[in-house]
Each structure stands twice: as structure tokens, then as C-alpha cells.
Design a protein around this motif. Structure first.
Motif, PDB file in Angstrom:
ATOM      1  N   ALA A  21       1.109  -1.252   0.059  1.00 30.39           N
ATOM      2  CA  ALA A  21      -0.512   0.245   0.000  1.00 30.39           C
ATOM      3  C   ALA A  21       1.023   1.432   0.154  1.00 30.39           C
ATOM      4  O   ALA A  21       0.649   1.861  -1.126  1.00 30.39           O
ATOM      5  N   ALA A  22       1.794   0.822   0.224  1.00 31.02           N
ATOM      6  CA  ALA A  22       3.189   2.353   0.844  1.00 31.02           C
ATOM      7  C   ALA A  22       3.694   3.122  -0.335  1.00 31.02           C
ATOM      8  O   ALA A  22       3.464   4.149  -0.903  1.00 31.02           O
ATOM      9  N   GLY A  23       4.096   1.469  -1.228  1.00 32.59           N
ATOM     10  CA  GLY A  23       4.462   2.019  -2.497  1.00 32.59           C
ATOM     11  C   GLY A  23       3.904   2.515  -3.376  1.00 32.59           C
ATOM     12  O   GLY A  23       4.501   3.109  -4.742  1.00 32.59           O
ATOM     13  N   LEU A  24       2.505   1.743  -3.673  1.00 32.45           N
ATOM     14  CA  LEU A  24       1.259   2.226  -4.322  1.00 32.45           C
ATOM     15  C   LEU A  24       1.038   3.566  -4.225  1.00 32.45           C
ATOM     16  O   LEU A  24       0.404   4.611  -5.359  1.00 32.45           O
ATOM     17  N   LEU A  25       0.493   3.831  -2.958  1.00 33.83           N
ATOM     18  CA  LEU A  25       0.304   5.510  -2.644  1.00 33.83           C
ATOM     19  C   LEU A  25       1.634   6.487  -2.278  1.00 33.83           C
ATOM     20  O   LEU A  25       1.458   7.924  -2.222  1.00 33.83           O
ATOM     21  N   GLU A  26       3.231   6.050  -2.180  1.00 35.48           N
ATOM     22  CA  GLU A  26       4.024   7.055  -2.724  1.00 35.48           C
ATOM     23  C   GLU A  26       4.302   8.047  -3.267  1.00 35.48           C
ATOM     24  O   GLU A  26       3.505   8.401  -4.953  1.00 35.48           O
ATOM     25  N   ALA A  27       3.977   9.125  -2.603  1.00 31.45           N
ATOM     26  CA  ALA A  27       3.545  10.757  -3.228  1.00 31.45           C
ATOM     27  C   ALA A  27       4.869  11.242  -4.354  1.00 31.45           C
ATOM     28  O   ALA A  27       5.849  11.224  -4.784  1.00 31.45           O
ATOM     29  N   SER A  28       4.137  11.915  -5.523  1.00 32.36           N
ATOM     30  CA  SER A  28       5.110  12.465  -7.298  1.00 32.36           C
ATOM     31  C   SER A  28       6.043  13.175  -5.506  1.00 32.36           C
ATOM     32  O   SER A  28       5.645  14.066  -4.676  1.00 32.36           O
ATOM     33  N   VAL A  29       7.196  14.012  -6.350  1.00 27.02           N
ATOM     34  CA  VAL A  29       7.879  15.288  -6.016  1.00 27.02           C
ATOM     35  C   VAL A  29       7.402  15.935  -6.428  1.00 27.02           C
ATOM     36  O   VAL A  29       6.792  16.400  -7.470  1.00 27.02           O
ATOM     37  N   CYS A  30       7.147  16.991  -5.771  1.00 26.95           N
ATOM     38  CA  CYS A  30       6.780  18.643  -6.470  1.00 26.95           C
ATOM     39  C   CYS A  30       8.097  19.430  -7.345  1.00 26.95           C
ATOM     40  O   CYS A  30       9.091  19.777  -6.527  1.00 26.95           O
ATOM     41  N   SER A  31       8.267  19.142  -8.507  1.00 31.67           N
ATOM     42  CA  SER A  31       8.934  19.625  -9.268  1.00 31.67           C
ATOM     43  C   SER A  31       8.830  21.270 -10.116  1.00 31.67           C
ATOM     44  O   SER A  31       9.579  21.436 -10.086  1.00 31.67           O
ATOM     45  N   GLY A  32       7.565  21.994  -9.078  1.00 35.21           N
ATOM     46  CA  GLY A  32       7.624  23.597  -9.842  1.00 35.21           C
ATOM     47  C   GLY A  32       8.905  23.890  -9.446  1.00 35.21           C
ATOM     48  O   GLY A  32       9.503  24.827 -10.056  1.00 35.21           O
ATOM     49  N   PRO A  33       9.828  24.201  -7.928  1.00 37.49           N
ATOM     50  CA  PRO A  33      10.751  25.163  -7.559  1.00 37.49           C
ATOM     51  C   PRO A  33      11.930  25.463  -8.545  1.00 37.49           C
ATOM     52  O   PRO A  33      12.300  26.003  -9.009  1.00 37.49           O
ATOM     53  N   ALA A  34      12.151  23.844  -8.821  1.00 31.25           N
ATOM     54  CA  ALA A  34      13.059  23.163  -9.619  1.00 31.25           C
ATOM     55  C   ALA A  34      12.724  23.487 -11.186  1.00 31.25           C
ATOM     56  O   ALA A  34      13.505  23.624 -12.126  1.00 31.25           O
ATOM     57  N   ARG A  35      11.532  23.466 -11.541  1.00 34.84           N
ATOM     58  CA  ARG A  35      11.270  24.033 -12.981  1.00 34.84           C
ATOM     59  C   ARG A  35      12.041  26.049 -13.160  1.00 34.84           C
ATOM     60  O   ARG A  35      12.552  26.101 -14.146  1.00 34.84           O
ATOM     61  N   VAL A  36      11.336  26.114 -11.705  1.00 36.50           N
ATOM     62  CA  VAL A  36      11.545  27.866 -12.005  1.00 36.50           C
ATOM     63  C   VAL A  36      12.996  27.917 -12.304  1.00 36.50           C
ATOM     64  O   VAL A  36      13.446  28.720 -12.872  1.00 36.50           O
ATOM     65  N   GLU A  37      13.381  27.510 -11.278  1.00 34.90           N
ATOM     66  CA  GLU A  37      15.193  27.667 -11.542  1.00 34.90           C
ATOM     67  C   GLU A  37      15.929  27.310 -12.636  1.00 34.90           C
ATOM     68  O   GLU A  37      16.784  27.464 -13.444  1.00 34.90           O
ATOM     69  N   VAL A 122      19.200  21.196 -12.066  1.00 37.22           N
ATOM     70  CA  VAL A 122      18.347  19.696 -11.217  1.00 37.22           C
ATOM     71  C   VAL A 122      18.238  19.260  -9.838  1.00 37.22           C
ATOM     72  O   VAL A 122      17.955  19.277  -8.924  1.00 37.22           O
ATOM     73  N   ARG A 123      19.558  18.357  -9.891  1.00 37.29           N
ATOM     74  CA  ARG A 123      20.606  17.490  -9.398  1.00 37.29           C
ATOM     75  C   ARG A 123      20.525  19.008  -7.940  1.00 37.29           C
ATOM     76  O   ARG A 123      20.470  18.543  -6.425  1.00 37.29           O
ATOM     77  N   SER A 124      20.593  20.474  -8.502  1.00 42.00           N
ATOM     78  CA  SER A 124      21.277  20.588  -6.979  1.00 42.00           C
ATOM     79  C   SER A 124      20.206  21.737  -6.164  1.00 42.00           C
ATOM     80  O   SER A 124      19.979  22.458  -4.872  1.00 42.00           O
ATOM     81  N   ALA A 125      18.944  21.437  -6.779  1.00 43.19           N
ATOM     82  CA  ALA A 125      17.494  21.632  -6.522  1.00 43.19           C
ATOM     83  C   ALA A 125      16.840  20.561  -5.552  1.00 43.19           C
ATOM     84  O   ALA A 125      15.774  20.342  -5.169  1.00 43.19           O
ATOM     85  N   GLY A 126      17.912  19.793  -5.662  1.00 42.30           N
ATOM     86  CA  GLY A 126      17.510  18.595  -4.875  1.00 42.30           C
ATOM     87  C   GLY A 126      16.757  16.948  -5.460  1.00 42.30           C
ATOM     88  O   GLY A 126      16.149  16.366  -4.963  1.00 42.30           O
ATOM     89  N   HIS A 127      16.473  17.350  -6.729  1.00 39.98           N
ATOM     90  CA  HIS A 127      16.225  15.842  -7.325  1.00 39.98           C
ATOM     91  C   HIS A 127      17.406  15.285  -8.172  1.00 39.98           C
ATOM     92  O   HIS A 127      18.192  15.437  -8.804  1.00 39.98           O
ATOM     93  N   ASP A 128      16.500  14.228  -7.862  1.00 38.43           N
ATOM     94  CA  ASP A 128      17.478  13.540  -9.169  1.00 38.43           C
ATOM     95  C   ASP A 128      16.822  13.432 -10.553  1.00 38.43           C
ATOM     96  O   ASP A 128      15.855  14.123 -10.974  1.00 38.43           O
ATOM     97  N   ALA A 129      17.983  13.330 -11.646  1.00 35.55           N
ATOM     98  CA  ALA A 129      17.985  14.124 -12.785  1.00 35.55           C
ATOM     99  C   ALA A 129      18.226  13.242 -13.436  1.00 35.55           C
ATOM    100  O   ALA A 129      20.110  12.882 -13.126  1.00 35.55           O
ATOM    101  N   TRP A 130      18.205  12.812 -14.775  1.00 33.24           N
ATOM    102  CA  TRP A 130      19.129  12.082 -16.188  1.00 33.24           C
ATOM    103  C   TRP A 130      18.590  12.285 -17.125  1.00 33.24           C
ATOM    104  O   TRP A 130      17.642  13.606 -17.511  1.00 33.24           O
ATOM    105  N   ILE A 131      19.694  12.835 -18.026  1.00 35.79           N
ATOM    106  CA  ILE A 131      18.762  12.848 -19.530  1.00 35.79           C
ATOM    107  C   ILE A 131      18.355  11.409 -20.554  1.00 35.79           C
ATOM    108  O   ILE A 131      19.231  10.728 -20.258  1.00 35.79           O
ATOM    109  N   VAL A 132      16.983  11.555 -20.466  1.00 36.66           N
ATOM    110  CA  VAL A 132      16.376  10.292 -20.981  1.00 36.66           C
ATOM    111  C   VAL A 132      15.957  10.268 -22.283  1.00 36.66           C
ATOM    112  O   VAL A 132      15.238   8.833 -22.929  1.00 36.66           O
ATOM    113  N   GLY A 133      16.240  11.014 -23.082  1.00 38.32           N
ATOM    114  CA  GLY A 133      15.760  10.596 -24.556  1.00 38.32           C
ATOM    115  C   GLY A 133      16.857  11.929 -25.143  1.00 38.32           C
ATOM    116  O   GLY A 133      17.753  12.875 -24.666  1.00 38.32           O
ATOM    117  N   GLU A 134      16.258  11.982 -27.093  1.00 41.44           N
ATOM    118  CA  GLU A 134      16.625  13.159 -27.465  1.00 41.44           C
ATOM    119  C   GLU A 134      14.994  13.665 -28.403  1.00 41.44           C
ATOM    120  O   GLU A 134      14.127  12.775 -28.733  1.00 41.44           O
TER     121      GLU A 134
END
Length: 147
Positions: A21-37, A122-134
């Protein structure tokens, strides 16, 4: 859950330290501030919040008709809960891609030459980040490829 013989109060998978139940309900991370930065420091052509519709259904919304998005699975760590959902429900890979975010909550479309700088911001804002495509020439579609 019934078909797979799973109970919400038991471990999410053998050896897991959290209940299903906890795994299925894990909250999404708020990326708004990182997006603005990111927009302020690097720019960005578009942002796609990956919710219902999975990666293809959300990324396609920010692509012009003359471009395709190519997303490389295997370039980010997919949380194990998605593999467990797929296994327990006998869900096809294509359906998983079109329903779940597979661990990618936000996609930022940036020029290739600033990709590494975007990761740093994005990483400096505390999020994991990857180049995932093009983004490539195309017809406004998204395809996912395994890497």
C-alpha cells in the motif's frame, strides 16, 4: 491483487521494507521550484508533467508536429514497484509505458548543448535527474526504446 495473491499490508515484494500500500501510494515529488530555477538558469523549450498517459502521452503534448521524442528506457532507475505491478497484473510493456510514469515525474526539453548544465541545476535543487532521450525530426510522436 486478488489474482496475484497479494495483500496491501504485506511487503511490496519479497524483502521490501515497505508495505505494498505504501509503495503504491508514494507521493510524487513537487518539481515546480526546480522547474522555475531551470527555466531561469538554463532555459527550456518545454516541460511535460508525467501523469496519467505515461511518458508518451504527456511528452507528445509539448512537441511540435515536425518533431518526435525518443525516450531511452534504462537511462534512469525505474522504481521496483512498477516491475511488481507489471508482473502481478501480467501487464504488457507497451501498456506500462502508456499508463505509468515509470519513475519520471517531469520531462524538461532543453537544447542538447545545455543538457549537462540542466542536470546540474535540477540536481542542485535536490532532485534526481537524467538525460533520458532526444528530440528528432518527425511527426509529433513519442517512441520509447530500451537501452
Amino acid at each position: 491483487l486478488d489474482r496475484a495473491g497479494m495483500d496491501l499490508h504485506e511487503p511490496a515484494w519479497p524483502g521490501a521494507h515497505t508495505a505494498l500500500a505504501a509503495g503504491l501510494l508514494e507521493a510524487s515529488v513537487c518539481s515546480g521550484p526546480a522547474r522555475v530555477e531551470l527555466a531561469a538558469k538554463v532555459g527550456g523549450d518545454a516541460f511535460a508533467n508525467v501523469t496519467g498517459g505515461g511518458i508518451p502521452g504527456n511528452l507528445v503534448r509539448v512537441l511540435p508536429d515536425r518533431c518526435d521524442g525518443v525516450v531511452w528506457r534504462g537511462t534512469w532507475p525505474e522504481p521496483r514497484i512498477f516491475a511488481e505491478i507489471q508482473r502481478a497484473g501480467d501487464v504488457a510493456d507497451l501498456e506500462m509505458q502508456h499508463v505509468f510514469n515509470l519513475g519520471v515525474g517531469m520531462l524538461a526539453v532543453v537544447p542538447a548543448d545545455v543538457g549537462e548544465r540542466a542536470l546540474d541545476v535540477v540536481r542542485s535543487a535536490g532532485h534526481d535527474a537524467w538525460i533520458v532521450g532526444e528530440v528528432v525530426e518527425g511527426h509529433g510522436r513519442v517512441r520509447m526504446e530500451h537501452r
